[in-house]
Design an enzyme around this catalytic site. Sequence first.
Site, PDB file in Angstrom:
ATOM      1  N   HIS A  21      -6.698  -3.286  -5.230  1.00  0.00           N
ATOM      2  CA  HIS A  21      -7.200  -4.786  -6.135  1.00  0.00           C
ATOM      3  C   HIS A  21      -6.187  -5.638  -5.697  1.00  0.00           C
ATOM      4  O   HIS A  21      -6.593  -6.931  -5.257  1.00  0.00           O
ATOM      5  CB  HIS A  21      -7.213  -4.577  -7.565  1.00  0.00           C
ATOM      6  CG  HIS A  21      -8.010  -3.742  -8.104  1.00  0.00           C
ATOM      7  ND1 HIS A  21      -9.255  -4.162  -9.128  1.00  0.00           N
ATOM      8  CD2 HIS A  21      -8.494  -2.389  -7.885  1.00  0.00           C
ATOM      9  CE1 HIS A  21      -9.951  -2.897  -9.397  1.00  0.00           C
ATOM     10  NE2 HIS A  21      -9.425  -1.943  -8.847  1.00  0.00           N
ATOM     11  N   ASP A 119      -8.863 -10.404 -12.392  1.00  0.00           N
ATOM     12  CA  ASP A 119      -9.362  -9.134 -12.157  1.00  0.00           C
ATOM     13  C   ASP A 119     -10.757  -9.090 -12.969  1.00  0.00           C
ATOM     14  O   ASP A 119     -10.688  -9.132 -14.056  1.00  0.00           O
ATOM     15  CB  ASP A 119      -8.764  -8.367 -12.091  1.00  0.00           C
ATOM     16  CG  ASP A 119      -9.279  -7.042 -11.187  1.00  0.00           C
ATOM     17  OD1 ASP A 119     -10.406  -6.568 -11.390  1.00  0.00           O
ATOM     18  OD2 ASP A 119      -8.342  -6.560 -10.484  1.00  0.00           O
TER      19      ASP A 119
HETATM   20  O1  LIG Z   1      -2.847   4.614   5.388  1.00  0.00           O
HETATM   21  C1  LIG Z   1      -3.478   3.606   4.959  1.00  0.00           C
HETATM   22  C2  LIG Z   1      -4.449   3.867   4.031  1.00  0.00           C
HETATM   23  C3  LIG Z   1      -5.102   2.797   3.362  1.00  0.00           C
HETATM   24  N1  LIG Z   1      -4.496   1.502   3.659  1.00  0.00           N
HETATM   25  C4  LIG Z   1      -5.160   0.468   2.952  1.00  0.00           C
HETATM   26  O2  LIG Z   1      -5.264   0.665   1.730  1.00  0.00           O
HETATM   27  C5  LIG Z   1      -6.589  -0.011   1.263  1.00  0.00           C
HETATM   28  C6  LIG Z   1      -7.332   0.769   0.298  1.00  0.00           C
HETATM   29  O3  LIG Z   1      -8.100   0.335  -0.423  1.00  0.00           O
HETATM   30  P1  LIG Z   1      -9.421   0.793  -0.511  1.00  0.00           P
HETATM   31  O4  LIG Z   1     -10.266   1.371   0.485  1.00  0.00           O
HETATM   32  O5  LIG Z   1     -10.285   0.011  -1.472  1.00  0.00           O
HETATM   33  O6  LIG Z   1      -9.375   2.267  -1.467  1.00  0.00           O
HETATM   34  P2  LIG Z   1      -8.569   2.394  -2.782  1.00  0.00           P
HETATM   35  O7  LIG Z   1      -6.953   2.175  -2.797  1.00  0.00           O
HETATM   36  O8  LIG Z   1      -9.181   3.549  -3.350  1.00  0.00           O
HETATM   37  O9  LIG Z   1      -9.155   1.237  -3.905  1.00  0.00           O
HETATM   38  C7  LIG Z   1      -9.422   1.130  -5.271  1.00  0.00           C
HETATM   39  O10 LIG Z   1      -9.934  -0.271  -5.357  1.00  0.00           O
HETATM   40  C8  LIG Z   1     -10.923  -0.438  -4.428  1.00  0.00           C
HETATM   41  C9  LIG Z   1     -11.467  -2.252  -4.618  1.00  0.00           C
HETATM   42  O11 LIG Z   1     -11.637  -2.369  -6.094  1.00  0.00           O
HETATM   43  C10 LIG Z   1     -12.392   0.227  -4.956  1.00  0.00           C
HETATM   44  O12 LIG Z   1     -13.223   0.023  -3.955  1.00  0.00           O
HETATM   45  C11 LIG Z   1     -11.726   1.744  -4.755  1.00  0.00           C
HETATM   46  O13 LIG Z   1     -12.676   2.600  -5.278  1.00  0.00           O
HETATM   47  C12 LIG Z   1     -10.488   2.064  -5.624  1.00  0.00           C
HETATM   48  O14 LIG Z   1     -10.252   3.279  -5.496  1.00  0.00           O
HETATM   49  C13 LIG Z   1      -7.174  -0.495   2.141  1.00  0.00           C
HETATM   50  O15 LIG Z   1      -6.993  -1.732   2.369  1.00  0.00           O
HETATM   51  C14 LIG Z   1      -6.602   0.065   3.497  1.00  0.00           C
HETATM   52  O16 LIG Z   1      -6.241  -0.640   4.779  1.00  0.00           O
HETATM   53  C15 LIG Z   1      -3.433   1.287   4.674  1.00  0.00           C
HETATM   54  O17 LIG Z   1      -3.287   0.345   4.905  1.00  0.00           O
HETATM   55  N2  LIG Z   1      -2.883   2.344   5.080  1.00  0.00           N
HETATM   56  C1  LIG Z   2     -10.507   3.114 -11.909  1.00  0.00           C
HETATM   57  C2  LIG Z   2     -11.571   2.125 -11.431  1.00  0.00           C
HETATM   58  C3  LIG Z   2     -11.969   1.434 -12.968  1.00  0.00           C
HETATM   59  C4  LIG Z   2     -12.831   0.268 -12.334  1.00  0.00           C
HETATM   60  C5  LIG Z   2     -11.847  -0.071 -11.212  1.00  0.00           C
HETATM   61  C6  LIG Z   2     -13.153  -0.535 -10.096  1.00  0.00           C
HETATM   62  C7  LIG Z   2     -14.002  -1.700 -10.693  1.00  0.00           C
HETATM   63  O1  LIG Z   2     -15.225  -1.181 -10.975  1.00  0.00           O
HETATM   64  O2  LIG Z   2     -13.537  -3.019 -10.572  1.00  0.00           O
HETATM   65  C8  LIG Z   2     -13.133   0.043  -9.081  1.00  0.00           C
HETATM   66  O3  LIG Z   2     -12.290   1.074  -8.810  1.00  0.00           O
HETATM   67  C9  LIG Z   2     -11.229   1.321  -9.487  1.00  0.00           C
HETATM   68  O4  LIG Z   2      -9.897   0.713  -8.847  1.00  0.00           O
HETATM   69  C10 LIG Z   2     -11.194   0.849 -10.911  1.00  0.00           C
END
Ligand SMILES: O=c1ccn([C@@H]2O[C@H](COP(=O)(O)OP(=O)(O)O[C@H]3O[C@H](CO)[C@@H](O)[C@H](O)[C@H]3O)[C@@H](O)[C@H]2O)c(=O)[nH]1
Ligand SMILES: C[C@H]1CC[C@@H]2C(C(=O)O)=CO[C@@H](O)[C@@H]21
Length: 479
Positions: A21, A119
């Site tokens: 986020h 958010d």
């Molecule tokens: O080795 C790594 C692994 C990840 N990343 C970064 O970490 C971020 C990961 O974001 P995302 O792919 O969205 O996964 P989550 O961290 O799991 O994000 C949460 O938030 C997202 C946006 O709301 C949702 O889509 C997901 O389901 C939720 O788990 C990305 O920008 C990647 O580039 C790195 O830089 N290096």
């Molecule tokens: C754990 C999840 C609850 C909702 C959030 C979300 C969203 O719907 O905005 C996406 O992925 C997760 O980071 C959150």
Amino acid sequence: MDPPLAPPPHVIIFPLAAQGHVNSMLKLAELLAHSGLRITFINSEYIHHRLLRHADIQARFTAFPDFRFKIISDGLPLDHPRSSDHFMTTFSYVKSITMQLLEELVSAPDRPVTCIIADGILTFTIDFAGDLGVPVIAFRTISASSFWAYFCIPRMIESGDLPIKGDEDMDRVVTSVKGMEDILRCRDLPSFCRVADLSDWTLQYVTTQTLQTTRARALILNSFDQLEGPAISQIRTHFPNLYTIGPLHSHHKSRLSSPSPSSPPPSPASNSIWEVDRSCISWLDKQPPKSVIYVSFGSITTLNRHDFTEFWYGLVNSGRRFLWVVRPDSLAEGGSGAVPEELREAVAERGCIVGWAPQEEVLHHGAVAAFLTHSGWNSTLESVVAGKPMVCWPFFADQQVNSRLVSHAWKVGLDMKDVCDREVLERMVNGVMGERQEEFAADAGDLARRAREATSKGGSSWDNLDRLINDIRSMKPSG
Ligand SMILES: O=c1ccn([C@@H]2O[C@H](COP(=O)(O)OP(=O)(O)O[C@H]3O[C@H](CO)[C@@H](O)[C@H](O)[C@H]3O)[C@@H](O)[C@H]2O)c(=O)[nH]1
Ligand SMILES: C[C@H]1CC[C@@H]2C(C(=O)O)=CO[C@@H](O)[C@@H]21
């Protein structure tokens, strides 16, 4: 004498305290600061310290003299791992401190507040800000299609699409999500929909947040019209003030490389809260073109021992080279998450494992052919912009929808959803890197071109961000 210049509009940006986020909301914050707006970014202490350590935000943001961070607690101890869905517990704590926090920010005489970009999963902000007379714009960090699926949950219940009636029901097509009738099966709905009891807390919370968003002045989505047209058109019928301004990481690059008198030089703008291990770039530099599959499950996914082992053997048996991110807190059963030495040695030639990678750079590297991903929205967009086909293994929440977009709407990869089996993985890896490589790469290249167009001058996301900035400039500051 000329009248004194009015101060720039002041925007408070308030993300959920999680990597996925903060990532996109900080990019938006930087874009708004670059256009001359005054920004206060509310950051949790945990995230802030990690960004200071790993993303050099000190240097990046002091370049904007009107940019400030406001640090808060998220209610968890600093040494809490925060992986999996632990951070769900932060919602009620953050809610309990929000009114006082906003009162403090709004009453600062030198920085009158124009609006709050909150958010979309923290819509209680709309009520508190409303009491203080400050408008709220919601930013939902997930895909438009996931947002729309959440928005349709009441309709799915009315039509009998929900609840899901058991495992045998998972392939049933869901017909009550308008615009996505040919896409979604029960198994592709957000994971929170997989409950027999519709009063389930998480389902209720996420649905309520989504419906409450209509009370915000506007909605921002990190997507672009050509990527998710059907869902975006439907959302627009409920949110006339909709700003699709993504992919934000690409938009950030194109705007910050355009000269502006108030801006610092373009930066790599990593928003990582983990220490980046750049040794994987040196390793990639030694690999042949398009020979490596990059494997990462984002910042909060945890794997159990069974899944970890199946991924390991699936990758090794595929015969392909791989670069795998195994975070120190990746294993659900605890333990360090370190890969046993004998496994590492067995594939030292063609496997590289790091704790955290510079993901955007990795995805753009010429040696990388494809991405095995959990389908988090940031990762999905980063892969789209880099033009890399995906094998998807969604873990939870919106990821179930995103992986279906990849395989069935955009046709730029394969969806392993609900299966964690070494033979299936081996087949899919060889599908995207072998037999079907050209087909997927052509469609992925086309999508990447559209993403770049959307975020270039005159593109849809570029124009929408200009509209958003004008909208903010037209608002009257509080006080
Ligand atoms: O080795 C790594 C692994 C990840 N990343 C970064 O970490 C971020 C990961 O974001 P995302 O792919 O969205 O996964 P989550 O961290 O799991 O994000 C949460 O938030 C997202 C946006 O709301 C949702 O889509 C997901 O389901 C939720 O788990 C990305 O920008 C990647 O580039 C790195 O830089 N290096
Ligand atoms: C754990 C999840 C609850 C909702 C959030 C979300 C969203 O719907 O905005 C996406 O992925 C997760 O980071 C959150």
